[in-house]
Each structure stands twice: as structure tokens, then as C-alpha cells.
Design an enzyme around this catalytic site. Structure first.
Site, PDB file in Angstrom:
ATOM      1  N   ASN A  12       0.577  -1.443  -0.059  1.00 19.07           N
ATOM      2  CA  ASN A  12      -0.083   0.191  -0.187  1.00 19.07           C
ATOM      3  C   ASN A  12       1.087   1.523  -0.273  1.00 19.07           C
ATOM      4  OD1 ASN A  12      -2.026   2.329   1.047  1.00 19.07           O
ATOM      5  ND2 ASN A  12      -3.325   0.966   1.843  1.00 19.07           N
ATOM      6  N   HIS A  15       0.710   6.492   1.962  1.00 20.81           N
ATOM      7  CA  HIS A  15       1.452   7.089   2.547  1.00 20.81           C
ATOM      8  C   HIS A  15       2.710   7.740   1.927  1.00 20.81           C
ATOM      9  CE1 HIS A  15      -1.366   6.721   5.267  1.00 20.81           C
ATOM     10  NE2 HIS A  15      -1.159   5.462   5.422  1.00 20.81           N
ATOM     11  N   HIS A  48      -5.567   3.855  -1.722  1.00 13.36           N
ATOM     12  CA  HIS A  48      -6.814   4.404  -0.765  1.00 13.36           C
ATOM     13  C   HIS A  48      -7.472   5.387  -1.226  1.00 13.36           C
ATOM     14  CE1 HIS A  48      -9.480   4.547   2.457  1.00 13.36           C
ATOM     15  NE2 HIS A  48     -10.429   4.683   1.375  1.00 13.36           N
ATOM     16  N   ARG A  50      -9.590   8.316  -1.049  1.00 10.44           N
ATOM     17  CA  ARG A  50     -10.417   8.777   0.065  1.00 10.44           C
ATOM     18  C   ARG A  50     -11.267   9.748  -0.419  1.00 10.44           C
ATOM     19  NH1 ARG A  50     -10.314   8.242   5.359  1.00 10.44           N
ATOM     20  NH2 ARG A  50      -8.844   6.347   6.419  1.00 10.44           N
ATOM     21  N   ARG A  54      -6.857  12.694   1.289  1.00 14.58           N
ATOM     22  CA  ARG A  54      -5.921  13.208   2.088  1.00 14.58           C
ATOM     23  C   ARG A  54      -4.380  12.704   1.389  1.00 14.58           C
ATOM     24  NH1 ARG A  54      -7.002  10.188   7.126  1.00 14.58           N
ATOM     25  NH2 ARG A  54      -9.038  11.051   7.574  1.00 14.58           N
ATOM     26  N   GLU A  75      -8.774   1.113  -2.756  1.00 13.65           N
ATOM     27  CA  GLU A  75      -9.559   0.431  -1.865  1.00 13.65           C
ATOM     28  C   GLU A  75     -10.516   2.082  -2.015  1.00 13.65           C
ATOM     29  OE1 GLU A  75      -7.443   0.903   1.886  1.00 13.65           O
ATOM     30  OE2 GLU A  75      -6.570  -0.954   1.390  1.00 13.65           O
ATOM     31  N   THR A 106      -8.442   3.801   8.536  1.00 17.03           N
ATOM     32  CA  THR A 106      -9.239   2.754   8.620  1.00 17.03           C
ATOM     33  C   THR A 106      -9.835   1.873   9.410  1.00 17.03           C
ATOM     34  OG1 THR A 106      -8.869   2.847   6.400  1.00 17.03           O
ATOM     35  CG2 THR A 106     -11.314   1.520   7.066  1.00 17.03           C
ATOM     36  N   GLU A 156     -11.310  -9.093   3.698  1.00 19.48           N
ATOM     37  CA  GLU A 156      -9.794  -8.632   3.563  1.00 19.48           C
ATOM     38  C   GLU A 156     -10.059  -8.112   5.400  1.00 19.48           C
ATOM     39  OE1 GLU A 156      -7.525  -6.385   1.958  1.00 19.48           O
ATOM     40  OE2 GLU A 156      -6.302  -5.591   4.084  1.00 19.48           O
ATOM     41  N   HIS A 199      -3.521  -3.990   7.718  1.00 22.82           N
ATOM     42  CA  HIS A 199      -3.937  -3.343   8.558  1.00 22.82           C
ATOM     43  C   HIS A 199      -2.638  -3.658   9.591  1.00 22.82           C
ATOM     44  CE1 HIS A 199      -5.103   0.638  10.556  1.00 22.82           C
ATOM     45  NE2 HIS A 199      -5.526   1.174   8.971  1.00 22.82           N
TER      46      HIS A 199
END
Ligand code: PXP
Length: 249
Positions: A12, A15, A48, A50, A54, A75, A106, A156, A199
């Protein structure tokens, strides 16, 4: 039970975009991170988008769709806007996640059981378009049964509570969370669902989850991107991959 197959690592890259957005320019580029992840053996890339943009923005998703050769796991929240975007790009997989504006990440799984009809209608066009639909849920039998009933291909399981308990030294709780994840992986598999997990996973927490025979994919982001600052993304991924493989032998 034997392992169902080689455990996939999905990286992922959200970030990388978080760091970029802190300054508002073009660097560091999440697509470059995705290509690097691919080069170092990622089995897939997760991003993801959003509602509040962000971290990833629409252009990132477009660029990833063009640039990636490994599957993209997109996502998204269950909103009309995201459904339109997913149907435009038709990524390999869409993972439906809950989203609250005020949360830092999340925080919980999706409430499928109470929203069954709505979600069944929501995911049908995505599945018809050829996307593998995954639902991000807590390791809870009610949610797993509901995910199976709405026709999801994948669940998931949220590993956040297990990882938090480990990080905070609440080891009894950690072990209880782990036992729940193990039982629910096996329950989800028995209903015909493919099982993924993710996660909060780190080098310290990945192995017990990687050892569950039914788990086919781990999606890991924040820790790998953090480690990349110190050792580079390739080295961080290689170490994670090694731990996953060791757990599986
Ligand atoms: N899986 C899902 C569905 C997620 O929403 C996230 C976080 O965006 C992850 C996995 C990865 O979590 P982390 O960044 O803590 O590794």
C-alpha cells in the site's frame, strides 16, 4: 490444513502521497514507489482514494492504472463517486472500506450485516465489470456471513486490533485477537471466500497471520513506507517477504 497457495504481498503506497502532500508538490511520487515495489516483487499495489483526497488523488489512480503491470487493488468507500471512478478504471480488485472523515486511518471494518441490500447492489456492477470485490471487515462471523451473502469474492480481515494489542503490550488480548483471526480465516474460507488480511502489520506481527493457511494475501503499507525512509523500500519489502515465507514453511 495445507497452504492454499503462495502468500501474496500487496504494498500500500498511500503514505508516499501523504509525504508528498505535506509540501504540495510532486515528490515523492507514489507511482515511482509503486514501480519500485513491483521491481522488488510486490504481487500487487494497493491505493486508497479517500473522499477527502488526503493522500492519493485522482491523477495518482489514473497514473497507476497506466503504469502498473501487477494488479491494482483500489480501496474505496461505498459511495457513488467512488463507484464511478472504479468503473472507469476497472482495476483488478476493489476493496470496499468504511471511511469517516475524522479518523486517522481505517479504524474498523465495514458494517456489512446491517447494510446488506445496499452493499449487494453497490458491488454488483463492480463485479460485472470484472473487478474482484473484496470487503474489509472485522473478524466477526456475522460480517463474514453477510459478505458471502452479498456475493463478495474476497474478505480482507482487519488486523488492527491484533497489532495494536501487540504494540501496547496487551498480550492476552493480542493472543485472543489472533485466535479470532485464525478461526475467522478458516470460517470465511469454508464459505467460499478468498481471505486477505491487513492493517498495522509490522515485522513483529506479520508471521502469525502469514501462517494461517487460508490467508492468500497481506496488504501492508504504513510500516513498509516508514521503514523505507531508513533502509529503502526494496530492503524493507525483502525483509517482510522473507518473514512471510518463513512463517509459511
Ligand atoms: N488493508 C486495508 C483495507 C487498509 O485500509 C489498509 C490501510 O489503508 C491496509 C490494509 C494497510 O494498513 P497499514 O498501512 O497499516 O499497513
Amino acid at each position: 490444513m495445507d497452504y492454499l497457495g503462495r502468500l501474496r504481498l500487496g504494498v500500500n503506497i498511500d503514505h508516499v502521497a501523504t509525504v508528498r502532500n505535506a509540501r504540495g508538490g510532486n515528490v515523492p511520487d507514489p507511482v515511482r514507489a509503486a514501480k519500485l515495489a513491483e521491481e522488488f516483487g510486490a504481487d500487487g499495489v494497493t491505493a486508497h482514494l479517500r473522499e477527502d483526497r488526503r493522500h492519493m488523488v485522482d491523477e495518482d489512480i489514473e497514473a497507476l492504472v497506466d503504469a502498473l503491470t501487477v494488479p491494482l487493488n483500489f480501496e474505496m468507500a461505498a459511495t457513488d463517486e467512488m463507484q464511478k471512478i472504479a468503473l472507469r478504471h476497472k482495476p483488478h480488485a476493489v476493496c470496499i472500506v468504511p471511511e469517516r472523515r475524522e479518523e486517522r486511518t481505517t479504524e474498523g471494518g465495514l458494517e456489512v450485516a446491517r447494510e446488506e441490500n445496499k452493499l449487494a447492489h453497490f458491488i454488483a456492477p463492480l463485479a460485472d465489470a470484472g473487478c474482484r470485490v473484496s470487503i474489509f471487515i472485522a473478524a466477526d462471523p456475522r460480517q463474514i456471513e453477510a459478505a458471502a451473502r452479498i456475493g463478495a469474492a474476497v474478505v480482507e480481515l482487519h488486523t488492527g486490533a491484533y497489532c495494536d494489542a501487540h504494540a501496547e503490550g496487551r498480550f492476552d488480548e493480542r493472543d485472543a485477537e489472533l485466535a479470532r483471526l485464525r478461526d475467522m480465516s478458516s470460517f470465511a474460507h469454508s464459505l467460499g471466500l478468498e481471505v486477505h488480511a491487513g492493517h498495522g502489520l509490522t515485522y513483529d506481527t506479520v508471521q502469525p497471520v502469514a501462517a494461517f493457511p487460508e490467508v492468500m494475501e497481506l496488504n501492508i503499507g504504513h510500516f513498509l513506507i516508514g521503514e523505507a525512509i531508513f533502509v529503502g523500500l526494496g530492503s524493507a519489502m525483502q525483509k517482510m517477504r522473507k518473514l512471510m515465507d518463513e512463517a509459511r514453511t
